[in-house]
Design a protein around this motif. Structure first.
Motif, PDB file in Angstrom:
ATOM      1  N   UNK A 112       2.725  -4.872  -7.488  1.00  0.00           N
ATOM      2  CA  UNK A 112       2.799  -3.415  -7.470  1.00  0.00           C
ATOM      3  C   UNK A 112       1.674  -2.786  -8.293  1.00  0.00           C
ATOM      4  N   UNK A 113       1.239  -3.475  -9.346  1.00  0.00           N
ATOM      5  CA  UNK A 113       0.093  -2.986 -10.113  1.00  0.00           C
ATOM      6  C   UNK A 113      -1.142  -2.920  -9.233  1.00  0.00           C
ATOM      7  N   UNK A 114      -1.352  -3.927  -8.411  1.00  0.00           N
ATOM      8  CA  UNK A 114      -2.503  -3.924  -7.506  1.00  0.00           C
ATOM      9  C   UNK A 114      -2.421  -2.773  -6.503  1.00  0.00           C
ATOM     10  N   UNK A 115      -1.206  -2.501  -6.009  1.00  0.00           N
ATOM     11  CA  UNK A 115      -1.038  -1.389  -5.065  1.00  0.00           C
ATOM     12  C   UNK A 115      -1.414  -0.066  -5.721  1.00  0.00           C
ATOM     13  N   UNK A 116      -0.975   0.143  -6.968  1.00  0.00           N
ATOM     14  CA  UNK A 116      -1.277   1.393  -7.662  1.00  0.00           C
ATOM     15  C   UNK A 116      -2.778   1.531  -7.904  1.00  0.00           C
ATOM     16  N   UNK A 117      -3.425   0.444  -8.293  1.00  0.00           N
ATOM     17  CA  UNK A 117      -4.878   0.488  -8.483  1.00  0.00           C
ATOM     18  C   UNK A 117      -5.571   0.875  -7.180  1.00  0.00           C
ATOM     19  N   UNK A 118      -5.134   0.286  -6.078  1.00  0.00           N
ATOM     20  CA  UNK A 118      -5.727   0.609  -4.777  1.00  0.00           C
ATOM     21  C   UNK A 118      -5.501   2.072  -4.413  1.00  0.00           C
ATOM     22  N   UNK A 119      -4.307   2.603  -4.693  1.00  0.00           N
ATOM     23  CA  UNK A 119      -4.010   4.001  -4.384  1.00  0.00           C
ATOM     24  C   UNK A 119      -4.891   4.945  -5.199  1.00  0.00           C
ATOM     25  N   UNK A 120      -5.091   4.620  -6.477  1.00  0.00           N
ATOM     26  CA  UNK A 120      -5.950   5.455  -7.328  1.00  0.00           C
ATOM     27  C   UNK A 120      -7.391   5.396  -6.836  1.00  0.00           C
ATOM     28  N   UNK A 121      -7.857   4.210  -6.499  1.00  0.00           N
ATOM     29  CA  UNK A 121      -9.232   4.083  -6.004  1.00  0.00           C
ATOM     30  C   UNK A 121      -9.404   4.757  -4.637  1.00  0.00           C
ATOM     31  N   UNK A 122      -8.365   4.710  -3.800  1.00  0.00           N
ATOM     32  CA  UNK A 122      -8.421   5.418  -2.520  1.00  0.00           C
ATOM     33  C   UNK A 122      -8.563   6.922  -2.747  1.00  0.00           C
ATOM     34  N   UNK A 123      -7.798   7.439  -3.713  1.00  0.00           N
ATOM     35  CA  UNK A 123      -7.863   8.870  -4.013  1.00  0.00           C
ATOM     36  C   UNK A 123      -9.265   9.255  -4.503  1.00  0.00           C
ATOM     37  N   UNK A 124      -9.829   8.436  -5.376  1.00  0.00           N
ATOM     38  CA  UNK A 124     -11.169   8.742  -5.884  1.00  0.00           C
ATOM     39  C   UNK A 124     -12.209   8.668  -4.769  1.00  0.00           C
ATOM     40  N   UNK A 125     -12.067   7.713  -3.866  1.00  0.00           N
ATOM     41  CA  UNK A 125     -13.011   7.586  -2.753  1.00  0.00           C
ATOM     42  C   UNK A 125     -13.003   8.817  -1.867  1.00  0.00           C
ATOM     43  N   UNK A 126     -11.882   9.541  -1.856  1.00  0.00           N
ATOM     44  CA  UNK A 126     -11.770  10.765  -1.058  1.00  0.00           C
ATOM     45  C   UNK A 126     -12.152  12.016  -1.850  1.00  0.00           C
ATOM     46  N   UNK A 127     -12.624  11.821  -3.099  1.00  0.00           N
ATOM     47  CA  UNK A 127     -13.135  12.945  -3.868  1.00  0.00           C
ATOM     48  C   UNK A 127     -12.323  13.359  -5.069  1.00  0.00           C
ATOM     49  N   UNK A 128     -11.163  12.750  -5.284  1.00  0.00           N
ATOM     50  CA  UNK A 128     -10.355  13.108  -6.443  1.00  0.00           C
ATOM     51  C   UNK A 128     -11.012  12.611  -7.728  1.00  0.00           C
ATOM     52  N   UNK A 129     -10.954  13.435  -8.745  1.00  0.00           N
ATOM     53  CA  UNK A 129     -11.468  13.079 -10.062  1.00  0.00           C
ATOM     54  C   UNK A 129     -10.331  12.528 -10.909  1.00  0.00           C
ATOM     55  N   UNK A 130     -10.585  11.417 -11.584  1.00  0.00           N
ATOM     56  CA  UNK A 130      -9.562  10.734 -12.383  1.00  0.00           C
ATOM     57  C   UNK A 130      -9.950  10.773 -13.855  1.00  0.00           C
ATOM     58  N   UNK A 131      -8.995  11.156 -14.694  1.00  0.00           N
ATOM     59  CA  UNK A 131      -9.144  11.004 -16.145  1.00  0.00           C
ATOM     60  C   UNK A 131      -7.879  10.317 -16.627  1.00  0.00           C
ATOM     61  N   UNK A 132      -8.015   9.152 -17.278  1.00  0.00           N
ATOM     62  CA  UNK A 132      -6.792   8.433 -17.569  1.00  0.00           C
ATOM     63  C   UNK A 132      -6.838   7.470 -18.729  1.00  0.00           C
ATOM     64  N   UNK A 133      -5.670   6.921 -18.990  1.00  0.00           N
ATOM     65  CA  UNK A 133      -5.460   5.911 -20.026  1.00  0.00           C
ATOM     66  C   UNK A 133      -4.944   4.656 -19.342  1.00  0.00           C
ATOM     67  N   UNK A 134      -5.622   3.544 -19.568  1.00  0.00           N
ATOM     68  CA  UNK A 134      -5.215   2.252 -19.020  1.00  0.00           C
ATOM     69  C   UNK A 134      -5.419   1.211 -20.107  1.00  0.00           C
ATOM     70  N   UNK A 135      -4.340   0.712 -20.685  1.00  0.00           N
ATOM     71  CA  UNK A 135      -4.478  -0.280 -21.745  1.00  0.00           C
ATOM     72  C   UNK A 135      -4.757  -1.667 -21.191  1.00  0.00           C
ATOM     73  N   UNK A 136      -4.377  -1.900 -19.934  1.00  0.00           N
ATOM     74  CA  UNK A 136      -4.664  -3.180 -19.293  1.00  0.00           C
ATOM     75  C   UNK A 136      -6.151  -3.233 -18.951  1.00  0.00           C
ATOM     76  N   UNK A 137      -6.877  -4.151 -19.596  1.00  0.00           N
ATOM     77  CA  UNK A 137      -8.328  -4.198 -19.436  1.00  0.00           C
ATOM     78  C   UNK A 137      -8.752  -4.477 -17.997  1.00  0.00           C
ATOM     79  N   UNK A 138      -8.010  -5.347 -17.304  1.00  0.00           N
ATOM     80  CA  UNK A 138      -8.390  -5.668 -15.935  1.00  0.00           C
ATOM     81  C   UNK A 138      -8.197  -4.466 -15.014  1.00  0.00           C
TER      82      UNK A 138
END
Length: 238
Positions: A188-214
């Motif tokens: 499910x972590x991989x799915x969320x990463x893909x969803x966030x990257x999909x959103x950015x690819x469509x123009x969404x700007x992301x500002x966030x906190x991610x403690x998981x380095x990978x």
């Protein structure tokens, strides 16, 4: 020159603990940055550096002690710190989204309706909203048998995924992201990463906190370090 979607200038935040003799805690001071459309800016810093505080300032939950925050909304730069509550609600409805690991469950409202709601508020066709909500719930491995149930009694991980589905089914132009993958299993972590990257690819700007380095490495286009202000200052009575 392309104007930024978010611009912060000389931002500071001080918390005064009135029930502890007026102790003042400086969390942020002199923070300035611009974020362009389509960037994924990840906040870095140790515990206490002000990462979560900065996100809450950007969302308008906190007012800064000093400085300014502007966000591009409907073609104009809006002062998040100084705008009226009604205008802030409008900015949040159409321009500025929040993705966290926590769901504020609404009693008796079915999961499918919760996920559809942001799209319906923005004027989406109801049938299209339902179709897209079903698709993202399936992608996030929420069983179909749960879609017509309110998520208040779901497991923590299921509630977390419902919250992510609600935020990412129709991403706002700017998304503030606070540890959305915490406590999720690898799949499910991989799915969320893909969803966030999909959103950015469509123009969404992301500002966030991610403690998981990978996870951070897979999402970030830029890192924004915050230095820790370990100064608790006793407010002196005048």
């Amino acid at each position: 020159m392309i104007s930024p979607v978010i611009s912060a200038r000389d931002l500071s935040k001080r918390f005064v603990l009135h029930n502890q003799g007026g102790t003042a805690i400086d969390v942020l001071a002199g923070v300035s940055f611009d974020v362009q459309a389509g960037e994924a800016v990840v906040l870095l810093g140790p515990s206490g550096a002000g990462k979560s505080t900065l996100l809450r300032l950007l969302y308008g939950n906190y007012r800064p002690s000093g400085g300014s925050i502007a966000i591009r909304h409907r073609g104009s730069m809006i002062d998040i710190a100084g705008c009226q509550p009604r205008q802030l609600i409008e900015v949040r409805r159409t321009t500025l989204g929040w993705v966290s690991q926590f769901l504020r469950a609404i009693p008796r409202v079915p999961t499918l309706r919760l996920v559809e709601e942001p799209m319906l508020l923005r004027g989406a066709d109801p049938k299209d909203a339902t179709r897209r909500a079903q698709a993202i719930l399936a992608r996030l491995n929420i069983p179909e048998r749960l879609w017509q149930l309110a998520p208040a009694t779901f497991s923590g991980g299921e509630q977390q995924r419902v919250n992510i589905a609600r935020s990412l089914v129709d991403p706002a132009p700017v998304l503030l992201v606070d540890e959305p993958t915490a406590s999720l299993d690898a799949g499910n972590r991989d799915v969320v990463v893909d969803l966030i990257n999909d959103a950015r690819a469509k123009g969404t700007t992301i500002i966030g906190i991610f403690h998981d380095e990978s996870v951070r490495d897979r999402i970030a286009t830029r890192l924004l370090p915050l230095s820790q202000l370990a100064t608790d200052v006793r407010q002196q009575a005048s």
